[in-house]
Design a protein around this motif. Structure first.
Motif, PDB file in Angstrom:
ATOM      1  N   SER A 206     -10.655   0.687 -10.597  1.00  0.00           N
ATOM      2  CA  SER A 206     -10.737   0.130 -11.939  1.00  0.00           C
ATOM      3  C   SER A 206     -10.589   1.205 -13.009  1.00  0.00           C
ATOM      4  N   ARG A 207     -11.053   2.423 -12.751  1.00  0.00           N
ATOM      5  CA  ARG A 207     -10.917   3.489 -13.745  1.00  0.00           C
ATOM      6  C   ARG A 207      -9.461   3.943 -13.888  1.00  0.00           C
ATOM      7  N   TRP A 208      -8.633   3.583 -12.915  1.00  0.00           N
ATOM      8  CA  TRP A 208      -7.202   3.886 -12.990  1.00  0.00           C
ATOM      9  C   TRP A 208      -6.404   2.666 -13.436  1.00  0.00           C
ATOM     10  N   ARG A 209      -7.096   1.594 -13.809  1.00  0.00           N
ATOM     11  CA  ARG A 209      -6.461   0.357 -14.265  1.00  0.00           C
ATOM     12  C   ARG A 209      -5.481  -0.161 -13.213  1.00  0.00           C
ATOM     13  N   ALA A 210      -6.017  -0.342 -12.013  1.00  0.00           N
ATOM     14  CA  ALA A 210      -5.211  -0.863 -10.906  1.00  0.00           C
ATOM     15  C   ALA A 210      -6.115  -1.708 -10.017  1.00  0.00           C
ATOM     16  N   ASN A 211      -5.495  -2.565  -9.189  1.00  0.00           N
ATOM     17  CA  ASN A 211      -6.261  -3.454  -8.324  1.00  0.00           C
ATOM     18  C   ASN A 211      -5.372  -3.915  -7.175  1.00  0.00           C
ATOM     19  N   LEU A 212      -5.925  -3.839  -5.963  1.00  0.00           N
ATOM     20  CA  LEU A 212      -5.267  -4.387  -4.774  1.00  0.00           C
ATOM     21  C   LEU A 212      -5.776  -5.812  -4.593  1.00  0.00           C
ATOM     22  N   LEU A 213      -4.865  -6.780  -4.682  1.00  0.00           N
ATOM     23  CA  LEU A 213      -5.297  -8.171  -4.754  1.00  0.00           C
ATOM     24  C   LEU A 213      -5.788  -8.720  -3.424  1.00  0.00           C
ATOM     25  N   ASN A 214      -5.349  -8.160  -2.322  1.00  0.00           N
ATOM     26  CA  ASN A 214      -5.793  -8.671  -1.026  1.00  0.00           C
ATOM     27  C   ASN A 214      -5.559  -7.626   0.054  1.00  0.00           C
ATOM     28  N   GLU A 215      -5.938  -7.957   1.262  1.00  0.00           N
ATOM     29  CA  GLU A 215      -5.792  -7.029   2.376  1.00  0.00           C
ATOM     30  C   GLU A 215      -4.342  -6.837   2.784  1.00  0.00           C
ATOM     31  N   ASP A 216      -3.475  -7.808   2.492  1.00  0.00           N
ATOM     32  CA  ASP A 216      -2.063  -7.633   2.805  1.00  0.00           C
ATOM     33  C   ASP A 216      -1.471  -6.448   2.057  1.00  0.00           C
ATOM     34  N   ALA A 217      -1.927  -6.233   0.817  1.00  0.00           N
ATOM     35  CA  ALA A 217      -1.457  -5.074   0.057  1.00  0.00           C
ATOM     36  C   ALA A 217      -1.868  -3.782   0.759  1.00  0.00           C
ATOM     37  N   VAL A 218      -3.070  -3.761   1.309  1.00  0.00           N
ATOM     38  CA  VAL A 218      -3.524  -2.580   2.043  1.00  0.00           C
ATOM     39  C   VAL A 218      -2.674  -2.362   3.282  1.00  0.00           C
ATOM     40  N   GLU A 219      -2.396  -3.438   4.011  1.00  0.00           N
ATOM     41  CA  GLU A 219      -1.584  -3.325   5.217  1.00  0.00           C
ATOM     42  C   GLU A 219      -0.183  -2.814   4.907  1.00  0.00           C
ATOM     43  N   GLU A 220       0.340  -3.164   3.741  1.00  0.00           N
ATOM     44  CA  GLU A 220       1.684  -2.745   3.365  1.00  0.00           C
ATOM     45  C   GLU A 220       1.728  -1.298   2.901  1.00  0.00           C
ATOM     46  N   LEU A 221       0.645  -0.820   2.309  1.00  0.00           N
ATOM     47  CA  LEU A 221       0.666   0.485   1.663  1.00  0.00           C
ATOM     48  C   LEU A 221       0.092   1.619   2.506  1.00  0.00           C
ATOM     49  N   TYR A 222      -0.770   1.302   3.465  1.00  0.00           N
ATOM     50  CA  TYR A 222      -1.576   2.356   4.081  1.00  0.00           C
ATOM     51  C   TYR A 222      -0.740   3.378   4.848  1.00  0.00           C
ATOM     52  N   ASP A 223       0.399   2.970   5.434  1.00  0.00           N
ATOM     53  CA  ASP A 223       1.196   3.897   6.236  1.00  0.00           C
ATOM     54  C   ASP A 223       2.386   4.460   5.468  1.00  0.00           C
ATOM     55  N   THR A 224       2.327   4.409   4.136  1.00  0.00           N
ATOM     56  CA  THR A 224       3.399   4.965   3.317  1.00  0.00           C
ATOM     57  C   THR A 224       3.394   6.490   3.421  1.00  0.00           C
ATOM     58  N   ASP A 225       4.560   7.066   3.697  1.00  0.00           N
ATOM     59  CA  ASP A 225       4.671   8.525   3.718  1.00  0.00           C
ATOM     60  C   ASP A 225       5.850   9.019   2.887  1.00  0.00           C
ATOM     61  N   GLY A 226       6.390   8.143   2.054  1.00  0.00           N
ATOM     62  CA  GLY A 226       7.457   8.525   1.136  1.00  0.00           C
ATOM     63  C   GLY A 226       7.507   7.545  -0.025  1.00  0.00           C
ATOM     64  N   VAL A 227       7.752   8.060  -1.234  1.00  0.00           N
ATOM     65  CA  VAL A 227       7.808   7.225  -2.432  1.00  0.00           C
ATOM     66  C   VAL A 227       9.088   7.553  -3.187  1.00  0.00           C
ATOM     67  N   LEU A 228       9.823   6.503  -3.559  1.00  0.00           N
ATOM     68  CA  LEU A 228      11.035   6.655  -4.376  1.00  0.00           C
ATOM     69  C   LEU A 228      10.711   6.190  -5.787  1.00  0.00           C
ATOM     70  N   LEU A 229      10.846   7.098  -6.753  1.00  0.00           N
ATOM     71  CA  LEU A 229      10.538   6.797  -8.149  1.00  0.00           C
ATOM     72  C   LEU A 229      11.770   7.002  -9.010  1.00  0.00           C
ATOM     73  N   ARG A 230      11.763   6.365 -10.162  1.00  0.00           N
ATOM     74  CA  ARG A 230      12.785   6.603 -11.175  1.00  0.00           C
ATOM     75  C   ARG A 230      12.393   7.828 -11.998  1.00  0.00           C
ATOM     76  N   GLY A 231      13.390   8.428 -12.624  1.00  0.00           N
ATOM     77  CA  GLY A 231      13.088   9.510 -13.549  1.00  0.00           C
ATOM     78  C   GLY A 231      12.235   9.037 -14.704  1.00  0.00           C
TER      79      GLY A 231
ATOM     80  N   CYS B 157       5.536  -3.545  -4.234  1.00  0.00           N
ATOM     81  CA  CYS B 157       5.726  -2.379  -3.370  1.00  0.00           C
ATOM     82  C   CYS B 157       6.655  -2.806  -2.247  1.00  0.00           C
ATOM     83  N   ARG B 158       7.854  -2.245  -2.230  1.00  0.00           N
ATOM     84  CA  ARG B 158       8.871  -2.678  -1.271  1.00  0.00           C
ATOM     85  C   ARG B 158       9.330  -1.512  -0.411  1.00  0.00           C
TER      86      ARG B 158
END
Length: 697
Positions: free
Chosen positions: A400-425, A291-292
């Motif tokens: 787990s029911r979505w087959r995903a996992n946040l490996l540590n709290e740093d991932a939470v710190e990076e993602l929690y304030d996201t307000d825009g997502v850029l995806l590929r088609g 997640c960048r």
């Protein structure tokens, strides 16, 4: 002009037969060059292979040879271009003559493309499921060994805690004790000191880590434990050595609290170990996702200028295995990080309060030690370690029911304030979300080379149709070199293959390059059925039209709607002209105004951002884009829970220290008995644990 219908199986069969004919021709050439065999041993001649035109007639029968060709629909001629166009881009109408192939020669350079050149697709991070399982298995063995050690320590801590509580309550409730303990209060106190010391020795690693955490740069909840246990042992030993103090301070022995702090600290570490083992299992089967954040530049400025005005836009892309998986799982978050600041401050304040009481109030050494011990006991939360790790574990259990996992709290710190997502088609329409209903071929021309050219172009880029064309090619080694791939906004792709231009897009793309297309009525018929017609032009001539339809991925649809409700802007980068805000909104049930396509002028920056040129990568694993998007929403919730837990811990420390200060300087320290301080700690423990256990599916 006749129109033929070709299906995918016919194309694959024709490509396969043509490749077999080429191989047989090569073998025949080698046999001709070799010495001629005797007549009696010569292999019989093979019957002549049918030509591609004959195969085409077999698969899609056309009109009778004696009848003139009938035109099934009227072609729409391209308008003359406004700017001068080189001769290689001008083609006569299909009704007049068969156009000459559009070729690039050394004397004649390629015409300037009306679009943004797309860089060649970069190789993604190397990830192999076998390597992931091997890494996870090795780490799992370490975690299981640590789990067994923590389980034994927890049992011993519980036994010591029960023993200390029994000895502390024995005089008040006349509990049975051995004769030498029942008749001697000092011996009973020494027994409590011994049990607490055994419990501390079982947690030797915790005490050592807590001592190091008192210094700057280290963050650990163990910082609360070390000096608290030391102060309680010091006070208990002091009172056991001077039995006369028991009459006045017999209820102020804090050894039971020290044993309780060690027990709950070990329990919290078991919760942390369970969370790490769950993440380790996820690492063995799910692919790491980076997640960048978008790098500063024109793309970020465009994103921030959208109606939602997102301040932080992220990309979600595949990543490689973590170099040090164990270190990744050990990363701490805001709840544990606050202990690195709060614990040293409370320790210094307790020391200052004890010294001032001894110097200014003419107190005794024992009173100073008791003030120090009581201040540390009330400011060392029992729920510190539990509260630090329960929220993330609960979040991952729901993920787990979505087959995903946040490996540590740093991932939470990076993602929690996201307000825009850029995806590929291709993220919005993965494999299985696009259906190829059929292929229309024009001018009764063989289509195998046209399909190969189109596959060569699409496999060199990230396009929603890449998977379909890759399925038509049995061996990707047969793909041709592609040059100058260009995306024209709202139209499609153009590129050069074998010195000729290949166009893949809608009618506007072909008209812009001087290629005649069918009338709008043909496309309207497909649109009425929910289908789209995508054209393929090779060397200036219309080769085929692909009848396709787009479908929603059910799990992804749920997550996109959740993102919309959360106010997170959706940005899409695609080279497929059919991927528009209208199409995405229709398929996924979203509001059209909340979907934003990356302009053609910014597609190079978008491609670079999606290829991993962002600033920060979060450690997470996911089995699908739906799981990655759900991780963003889960991180926002987990961060809110962790912040609430942190607030509770800070309040418990501040209020507790204020109470001890008030009692100490009002000469009422005797009221701060060990069971009152313990009840105060339990009062904060219960809501903290309940909050950490909360989770949302």
């Amino acid at each position: 002009m006749a129109e033929n219908r070709y299906n995918v199986d016919d194309i694959l069969r024709e490509v396969r037969e043509k490749r077999e004919r080429a191989e047989r021709t090569a073998r025949d050439a080698q046999a001709a060059a070799a010495p001629r065999q005797p007549a009696e041993t010569r292999a019989p001649e093979q019957p002549a292979e049918p030509s591609p035109e004959e195969l085409l007639r077999r698969v899609a029968p056309g009109p009778a040879a004696a009848e003139p060709q009938q035109e099934l629909f009227r072609w729409e001629e391209p308008e003359p271009p406004k700017d001068p166009v080189t001769q290689s881009e001008q083609h006569p109408s299909p009704r007049d003559a068969v156009p000459e192939p559009e070729k690039r020669t050394e004397e004649q350079p390629a015409p300037a493309a009306q679009g943004i050149p797309i860089p060649k697709k970069q190789a993604g991070p190397v990830w192999e499921s076998a390597a992931a399982r091997k890494t996870a298995e090795a780490l799992m063995q370490t975690l299981k060994k640590r789990q067994r050690g923590l389980a034994v320590t927890l049992i011993l801590n519980l036994l010591m805690l029960l023993g200390v509580l029994y000895l502390a309550l024995a005089p008040a409730y006349h509990l049975l004790l051995p004769g030498f303990l029942a008749t001697s209060s000092p011996m009973r106190l020494w027994g409590m000191v011994a049990l607490t010391a055994v419990s501390a020795l079982c947690c030797g690693g915790t005490l050592g880590n807590g001592f190091l955490a008192l210094f700057p740069g280290r963050q650990s909840n163990d910082a609360y434990v070390t000096l608290t246990v030391f102060a309680c042992l010091l006070q208990g030993s002091f009172m056991a050595a001077q039995p006369q103090l028991l009459e006045q301070y017999g209820n102020n022995i804090y050894l039971p609290l020290a044993a309780a702090i060690l027990f709950f600290n070990t329990w919290g570490k078991l919760v942390k170990n369970a969370r790490q083992r769950e993440s380790c299992r996820a690492m063995a089967s799910l692919r790491p996702v980076a997640c960048r954040t978008l790098p500063q530049g024109r793309l970020t400025e465009w994103a921030q200028g959208l109606p939602e005005q997102p301040e932080k836009t992220v990309t979600l892309d595949a990543a490689g295995l973590p170099k040090d998986a164990e270190a990744v799982l050990e990363e701490t978050g805001q709840t544990e990080g606050i202990s690195g600041v709060l614990a040293p401050i409370t320790i210094l304040a307790a020391i200052a309060m004890a010294v001032l009481d001894y110097l200014l109030v003419d107190g005794s050494v024992f009173e100073a030690v008791s003030i120090f011990a009581s201040a540390l006991c009330i400011t060392s939360p029992l729920a510190a370690t539990l509260g630090s790790h329960m929220p993330l574990r609960s979040t991952n259990q729901a993920l787990s029911r979505w087959r995903a996992n946040l490996l540590n709290e740093d991932a939470v710190e990076e993602l929690y304030d996201t307000d825009g997502v850029l995806l590929r088609g291709s993220d919005l329409f993965p494999a299985g979300s696009i259906t190829l209903h059929g292929i229309r071929t024009f001018e009764k021309k063989p289509i195998d080379e046209a399909i190969l050219n189109a596959a060569s172009v699409l496999c060199s880029t990230d396009n929603t149709l890449t998977g379909i064309f890759r399925g038509m090619i049995t061996n990707e080694k047969n793909l041709k070199p592609v040059e100058s791939v260009t995306c024209e906004e709202g139209r499609g792709l153009s590129a050069w293959v074998d010195g000729g231009r290949v166009l893949i897009g809608n009618r506007n793309l072909l008209l812009a390059h001087g290629v005649a297309v069918p009338p709008l009525e043909v496309e309207a018929g497909f649109a009425a059925e929910g289908k789209e017609l995508l054209y393929l032009s090779n060397f200036g001539s219309l080769s085929a039209g692909f009848v396709i339809s787009y479908h929603a991925d059910k799990q992804l649809k749920l997550q996109l709607q959740e993102l919309e409700r959360a106010g997170i802007a959706l940005m899409v980068y695609s080279t497929d002209p059919n991927i528009t805000p209208e199409r995405v909104a229709q398929v996924y049930g979203l509001q059209q105004e909340n979907i934003h396509m990356v302009p053609a002028a910014l597609q190079r920056e978008a491609e670079a951002a999606l290829d991993g040129t962002g600033e920060t990568a979060a450690e997470m694993v996911s089995g699908s884009m739906a799981g990655s998007l759900h991780s963003i929403l889960s991180a926002q919730r987990e961060h809110g829970v962790a912040r609430a837990v942190t607030v509770l811990l800070i309040l418990s420390v501040l209020i507790g220290f204020a109470l001890i200060t008030l009692l100490a300087y009002s000469d009422a320290l005797a009221r701060a008995t060990w069971w009152i301080v313990g009840a105060y700690q339990l009062l904060w423990l219960v809501p903290t644990v309940l909050l950490g256990l909360m989770r949302k599916k």
